[in-house]
Design an enzyme around this catalytic site. Structure first.
Site, PDB file in Angstrom:
ATOM      1  N   ASP A 147     -23.364 -26.473  11.400  1.00  0.00           N
ATOM      2  CA  ASP A 147     -24.501 -27.055  12.123  1.00  0.00           C
ATOM      3  C   ASP A 147     -24.183 -27.119  13.608  1.00  0.00           C
ATOM      4  OD1 ASP A 147     -26.679 -28.399  13.051  1.00  0.00           O
ATOM      5  OD2 ASP A 147     -26.418 -30.195  11.833  1.00  0.00           O
ATOM      6  N   LYS A 176     -35.144 -23.303  25.369  1.00  0.00           N
ATOM      7  CA  LYS A 176     -34.289 -22.263  25.940  1.00  0.00           C
ATOM      8  C   LYS A 176     -33.932 -22.587  27.383  1.00  0.00           C
ATOM      9  CE  LYS A 176     -33.010 -19.292  24.038  1.00  0.00           C
ATOM     10  NZ  LYS A 176     -31.859 -19.156  23.112  1.00  0.00           N
ATOM     11  N   GLY A 199     -22.537 -17.620  16.385  1.00  0.00           N
ATOM     12  CA  GLY A 199     -23.726 -17.019  15.762  1.00  0.00           C
ATOM     13  C   GLY A 199     -23.538 -15.556  15.440  1.00  0.00           C
TER      14      GLY A 199
END
Length: 345
Positions: free
Chosen positions: A62, A173, A12
């Protein structure tokens, strides 16, 4: 003779926190970084900004696929010394909370952790970006009798999580982080593992070019008040905690420098409580904003911590050993960058 640079795989790479991590890694002159991005365009833009021979990219479109990172780790695994996993599904434009938020979070963590175990034989430490949301149920944020620390977990049930996308995100999370801890035990890994759990993350963007009309979720709180009409009421809708992005980035890097010390630790990254009025009070100290934004009820939030759950992150601060950036500095630095980009300084 100089020490060879060690390699960090960072997922990321285009994220707000991730870019600051990359900057600090490269600035240290101790690391090379392989960042995962979703497209060549994003990678090229980041490469241009950093302009460093120690930064390269792989394309992972993805992350919610369990095999998403396999090809990258097959290619680079033998070079990787550390993994910093910051990528996470984060959007509320969904139709199925479990399918669109919770399951992808679990699969994303599973995929990169298993790829690390399988293809990175020299891995020394794995750091995952978790969240304060994994530690606390936001419905209990204003319960001053609740005490939270590095051992706390969000007790929200799966059924509660399905009630709305915000609850679903918080639950996701928790699941994403728990997956990492469960796999580290299940697979009996030899490398260290650390979770970094930030609250609202303020601070400047890593590059001025990232300052857009709408910013990332946390910084948008400040951005909104920089552009607010002076007649607008300063409501009490936000009662939360802040931390500066530069401190969060540093918290991801310290475990790479001392794996044994940080192995098995959760770092609760909290710099203190704030409300909307806290931000307005600070912004009104900036000459360029004086008279252009509301004043509200000055210092109304000075005692806001007494209205909130108690956060004790002394263990985190002791482990990290550095002073956290103040609310005043993080808000001002965020706002001043916005004003600079808009030509108001």
């Amino acid at each position: 003779m100089s020490t060879p640079k060690q390699t960090v795989f960072l997922s990321g790479a285009t994220g707000f926190i991730a870019q600051h991590i990359i900057k600090q890694l490269l600035d240290s002159k101790k690391f090379k970084v392989i960042g995962s991005v979703r497209s060549e365009k994003k990678g090229n833009s980041l490469a241009k900004n950093f302009n460093s021979p120690d930064l390269s990219f792989v394309y992972v479109k993805d992350i919610s696929l369990e095999t998403a990172f396999d090809e990258a780790f097959k290619q680079y695994g033998s070079e990787i010394d550390y993994v910093v996993h910051t990528a996470s599904p984060f959007h509320f434009d969904i139709t199925d909370i479990n399918k669109d938020l919770i399951i992808p979070a679990k699969i994303g963590s599973t995929g990169i952790f298993k790829a690390s175990v399988k293809y990175a034989p020299n891995l020394k430490h794995f750091v995952v970006t978790s969240s304060y949301a994994a530690m606390n149920d936001f419905l209990k944020e204003t319960d001053h009798n609740l005490h939270l620390n590095e051992q706390s977990w969000n007790e929200m049930s799966f059924d509660q999580a399905l009630e709305n996308p915000v609850f679903g995100y918080c639950y996701s999370k928790k699941i994403a982080e728990q997956t990492v801890w469960d796999l580290s035990k299940e697979l009996n890994v030899k490398f260290g593992t650390t979770a970094v759990n930030p609250v609202y993350v303020f601070g400047p963007q890593c590059f001025d070019s990232s300052v857009t009309k709408v910013l990332n979720t946390s910084c948008e709180i400040v951005n909104k008040f920089v552009h607010i009409n002076p007649e607008t009421e300063v409501d009490e809708s936000n009662k939360a905690s802040y931390v500066d992005v530069r401190d969060v980035a540093r918290a991801h890097i310290e475990p790479l420098l001392n794996s044994e010390k940080f192995n098995g630790k959760r770092l609760l990254m909290d710099g203190g409580r704030f409300g909307n009025q806290s931000i307005i009070d600070i912004l009104n100290e900036i000459p360029q904003l004086k008279g252009k934004i509301p004043v509200g009820t000055s210092h109304r939030d000075d005692d806001i911590a007494s209205q909130m759950a108690v956060i004790d992150n002394n263990e985190t601060k002791k482990l990290l050993g550095f002073q956290f950036i103040t609310l005043e500095k993080t808000v001002k630095d965020t706002a001043l960058q916005i004003l600079k980009v808009e030509g108001q300084l």
